[in-house]
Design an enzyme around this catalytic site. Structure first.
Site, PDB file in Angstrom:
ATOM      1  N   HIS A 100      13.807  17.366   0.225  1.00 17.61           N
ATOM      2  CA  HIS A 100      12.744  17.808   1.125  1.00 17.61           C
ATOM      3  C   HIS A 100      13.359  17.998   2.513  1.00 17.61           C
ATOM      4  O   HIS A 100      14.343  17.332   2.852  1.00 17.61           O
ATOM      5  CB  HIS A 100      11.638  16.758   1.272  1.00 17.61           C
ATOM      6  CG  HIS A 100      10.940  16.356   0.012  1.00 17.61           C
ATOM      7  ND1 HIS A 100      11.473  15.439  -0.856  1.00 17.61           N
ATOM      8  CD2 HIS A 100       9.737  16.725  -0.496  1.00 17.61           C
ATOM      9  CE1 HIS A 100      10.617  15.258  -1.861  1.00 17.61           C
ATOM     10  NE2 HIS A 100       9.566  16.024  -1.668  1.00 17.61           N
ATOM     11  N   ASP A 103      13.788  14.802   4.374  1.00 16.70           N
ATOM     12  CA  ASP A 103      14.797  13.871   3.867  1.00 16.70           C
ATOM     13  C   ASP A 103      16.109  14.029   4.615  1.00 16.70           C
ATOM     14  O   ASP A 103      16.812  13.053   4.876  1.00 16.70           O
ATOM     15  CB  ASP A 103      15.107  14.125   2.385  1.00 16.70           C
ATOM     16  CG  ASP A 103      13.911  14.060   1.488  1.00 16.70           C
ATOM     17  OD1 ASP A 103      12.986  13.287   1.793  1.00 16.70           O
ATOM     18  OD2 ASP A 103      13.897  14.784   0.478  1.00 16.70           O
ATOM     19  N   GLU A 231       4.907  21.181  -9.057  1.00 20.92           N
ATOM     20  CA  GLU A 231       5.105  19.901  -9.733  1.00 20.92           C
ATOM     21  C   GLU A 231       3.751  19.221  -9.917  1.00 20.92           C
ATOM     22  O   GLU A 231       3.173  18.716  -8.959  1.00 20.92           O
ATOM     23  CB  GLU A 231       6.035  19.006  -8.923  1.00 20.92           C
ATOM     24  CG  GLU A 231       6.309  17.678  -9.591  1.00 20.92           C
ATOM     25  CD  GLU A 231       7.412  16.902  -8.885  1.00 20.92           C
ATOM     26  OE1 GLU A 231       7.319  15.666  -8.847  1.00 20.92           O
ATOM     27  OE2 GLU A 231       8.358  17.541  -8.383  1.00 20.92           O
ATOM     28  N   GLU A 267       7.504  16.144 -14.268  1.00 26.57           N
ATOM     29  CA  GLU A 267       8.072  14.805 -14.106  1.00 26.57           C
ATOM     30  C   GLU A 267       7.532  13.849 -15.156  1.00 26.57           C
ATOM     31  O   GLU A 267       6.332  13.876 -15.472  1.00 26.57           O
ATOM     32  CB  GLU A 267       7.779  14.254 -12.714  1.00 26.57           C
ATOM     33  CG  GLU A 267       8.342  12.857 -12.510  1.00 26.57           C
ATOM     34  CD  GLU A 267       8.017  12.280 -11.146  1.00 26.57           C
ATOM     35  OE1 GLU A 267       7.554  11.120 -11.095  1.00 26.57           O
ATOM     36  OE2 GLU A 267       8.221  12.977 -10.137  1.00 26.57           O
ATOM     37  N   HIS A 270       4.714  11.503 -13.756  1.00 24.22           N
ATOM     38  CA  HIS A 270       3.458  12.209 -13.498  1.00 24.22           C
ATOM     39  C   HIS A 270       2.733  12.533 -14.801  1.00 24.22           C
ATOM     40  O   HIS A 270       1.501  12.479 -14.864  1.00 24.22           O
ATOM     41  CB  HIS A 270       3.731  13.487 -12.717  1.00 24.22           C
ATOM     42  CG  HIS A 270       4.296  13.254 -11.351  1.00 24.22           C
ATOM     43  ND1 HIS A 270       4.640  14.281 -10.498  1.00 24.22           N
ATOM     44  CD2 HIS A 270       4.570  12.111 -10.682  1.00 24.22           C
ATOM     45  CE1 HIS A 270       5.110  13.772  -9.366  1.00 24.22           C
ATOM     46  NE2 HIS A 270       5.081  12.460  -9.466  1.00 24.22           N
ATOM     47  N   ASP A 295      11.875  16.526 -13.669  1.00 18.92           N
ATOM     48  CA  ASP A 295      12.282  15.325 -12.937  1.00 18.92           C
ATOM     49  C   ASP A 295      12.389  14.197 -13.954  1.00 18.92           C
ATOM     50  O   ASP A 295      11.404  13.861 -14.624  1.00 18.92           O
ATOM     51  CB  ASP A 295      11.247  14.951 -11.873  1.00 18.92           C
ATOM     52  CG  ASP A 295      11.394  15.764 -10.604  1.00 18.92           C
ATOM     53  OD1 ASP A 295      12.298  16.609 -10.545  1.00 18.92           O
ATOM     54  OD2 ASP A 295      10.593  15.556  -9.678  1.00 18.92           O
ATOM     55  N   ASP A 306       3.195   5.144 -10.151  1.00 17.63           N
ATOM     56  CA  ASP A 306       4.392   5.932 -10.399  1.00 17.63           C
ATOM     57  C   ASP A 306       5.612   5.161  -9.880  1.00 17.63           C
ATOM     58  O   ASP A 306       5.935   5.223  -8.697  1.00 17.63           O
ATOM     59  CB  ASP A 306       4.227   7.265  -9.657  1.00 17.63           C
ATOM     60  CG  ASP A 306       5.250   8.291 -10.047  1.00 17.63           C
ATOM     61  OD1 ASP A 306       5.966   8.069 -11.027  1.00 17.63           O
ATOM     62  OD2 ASP A 306       5.333   9.330  -9.370  1.00 17.63           O
ATOM     63  N   ASP A 308       8.865   5.412 -10.733  1.00 16.26           N
ATOM     64  CA  ASP A 308      10.076   6.232 -10.538  1.00 16.26           C
ATOM     65  C   ASP A 308      11.356   5.494 -10.898  1.00 16.26           C
ATOM     66  O   ASP A 308      12.355   5.570 -10.180  1.00 16.26           O
ATOM     67  CB  ASP A 308      10.162   6.728  -9.090  1.00 16.26           C
ATOM     68  CG  ASP A 308       9.164   7.826  -8.779  1.00 16.26           C
ATOM     69  OD1 ASP A 308       8.829   8.588  -9.692  1.00 16.26           O
ATOM     70  OD2 ASP A 308       8.724   7.912  -7.617  1.00 16.26           O
ATOM     71  N   ASP A 338      14.605  12.150 -10.037  1.00 17.14           N
ATOM     72  CA  ASP A 338      13.595  11.683  -9.087  1.00 17.14           C
ATOM     73  C   ASP A 338      13.361  10.207  -9.396  1.00 17.14           C
ATOM     74  O   ASP A 338      12.310   9.802  -9.877  1.00 17.14           O
ATOM     75  CB  ASP A 338      12.316  12.496  -9.241  1.00 17.14           C
ATOM     76  CG  ASP A 338      11.286  12.183  -8.171  1.00 17.14           C
ATOM     77  OD1 ASP A 338      11.547  11.296  -7.340  1.00 17.14           O
ATOM     78  OD2 ASP A 338      10.226  12.821  -8.164  1.00 17.14           O
TER      79      ASP A 338
END
Length: 436
Positions: A100, A103, A231, A267, A270, A295, A306, A308, A338
């Site tokens: 991003h 980031d 996404e 993802e 998700h 992802d 979530d 991750d 991710d």
């Protein structure tokens, strides 16, 4: 001294290795179904969790200490972070990364200052990429962290926020294009609602549709050859997000005339939050011609959010890659990690081992998926189950040659009295386990 200076470049040592800093299954040049493993998987390190994650969770503060965290010249720290990022890409032999805009560079007091910061770090990226094989899988704009986006970006009730978000996306797309990005991703983290009592859903959907059309129009204007990806995610941070799952997004794309312009970045976590399996979302995208990229991560089965986590269970990923391969494999997309370290995994070595483990998991899953395809048992079972649809009368039914009355006449004429046939689920599950 580099943050990762004590860690050697990771090499493939084979399944019998007990070295956590070596690949057991991921061998980039190994041919799988006539294609290099690296070219099948197209791994990417994500910038946000990997280099921006602090170990924060809902009940505790930061636990990670990185040289690029803390006080000081924010752009100098961003450059230090970029140096560490490319060191990690080199150690892992990563073909791709993703980010991003927020980031990679600090936000300024104005959008112009923020964009200048992003472009300065993008220049550094371009220099780093000049003599490396690492490329950009995708870029995107963070339209959810700043408080201005608390009520959404494209779907915000204030048109000034919509305009600000559009301008931010333009710069992120320009940077992605300049760096040769293979895709541009939109994740509507706050494109949804907390309560319907203050939400005009029709208005917000129209705004979101216009925003996405603007993105597609600009893609063509600047000659960006990559894919535009959405996404899906059903909730979190908002109570309900408009990009709930692949099927929901497809309906949205059809309504706003974008079904041939936009694909999906799917993802694992998700999909689970939406009440689906990962392979369900992949196969839905395949059926609709929308598979773009994935992802790779996983959720904790005991937590309702979530989490991750890095993918570490190869049977769970094997079916995902089976359907990816069945759909023709990735074109512009790839496997983006991710994924974030657990808050007790503090060290540089933890960060490397997590990626090595995730890459090995996906590689082993790919090999299982390819073996299932080459053996052909699942495909044959599927063909057999639907074989009667190839008969002449069935083709007339599906092809529109028969109306409802014609079908009723056919049933009477042929004395149709069907009996159930076993779906053989358990037998097929046993068959799959042979490849794990």
């Amino acid at each position: 001294m580099s943050y990762f200076s004590q860690i050697p470049k990771i090499v493939h040592e084979g399944p019998d290795s007990d070295n956590p800093l070596a690949f057991r299954w991921y061998d980039p040049d190994r041919l799988v179904m006539g294609k290099r493993m690296e070219d099948h998987l197209r791994f990417a390190v994500c910038y946000w969790h990997t280099f921006c994650g602090t170990g924060l969770d809902p009940f505790g503060g930061d636990t990670f200490e990185r040289p690029w965290f803390g006080a000081g010249d924010s752009m100098a720290l961003a450059r230090l972070k970029a140096e560490a990022a490319f060191d990690l890409f080199d150690i892992l032999g990563q073909p791709f990364f993703s980010f991003h805009d927020r980031d990679i560079a600090p936000e300024g007091t104005t959008l112009a200052e923020s964009n200048a910061n992003v472009n300065a770090i993008a220049d550094l990226f371009a220099d780093k990429m000049r003599d490396r094989p690492t490329r950009l899988l995708w870029g995107t704009a963070n339209l959810f962290s700043n408080r201005r986006f608390m009520a959404g970006a494209a779907t915000n009730p204030d048109p000034d926020v919509f305009a600000y978000a559009a301008a931010q996306v333009k710069n992120a797309m320009d940077v992605t294009h300049r760096l040769g990005g293979a895709n541009y991703v939109l994740w509507g983290g706050r494109e949804g609602y907390e309560t319907l009592i203050n939400t005009n859903m029709g208005q917000e959907l129209d705004q979101m549709g216009r925003f996405l059309n603007l993105v597609v129009e600009y893609k063509h204007k600047i000659g960006f050859q990559g894919a535009i990806l959405i996404e899906p995610k059903p909730q979190e941070p908002t109570k309900h997000q408009y990009d709930f799952d692949v099927a929901t997004v497809y309906g949205f794309l059809q309504r706003y005339g974008l079904e041939n312009e936009v694909k999906m970045n799917i993802e694992v976590g998700h999909a689970v939050l939406a009440g689906h399996s990962f392979e369900h979302e992949i196969e839905t995208a395949n059926a609709l011609g929308l598979l773009g990229s994935i992802d790779a991560n996983r959720n904790d089965y005991q937590s309702g959010w979530d989490t991750d986590q890095f993918p570490m269970n190869h049977p769970e990923m094997a079916l995902a890659y089976y359907f990816i391969l069945q759909g023709g494999g990735f074109t512009t997309g790839g496997t983006n990690f991710d994924s974030k370290l657990r808050r007790q995994s503090l060290n540089a070595e933890d960060l490397v081992i997590a990626h090595v483990g995730g890459m090995d998991t996906c590689a082993r899953a790919l090999l299982a998926a390819a073996a299932m395809i080459e053996e052909g048992g699942l495909a044959q079972a599927l063909e057999d189950r639907y074989a009667k649809w190839q008969l002449p009368e069935a083709r007339k039914i599906l092809g529109g040659e028969y109306d409802l009355a014609d079908i009723a006449d056919y049933v009477a004429r042929a004395n149709i009295n069907p009996h159930p046939v076993s779906g053989r689920q358990e037998a097929l599950e046993v068959h799959i386990n042979r490849f794990m």
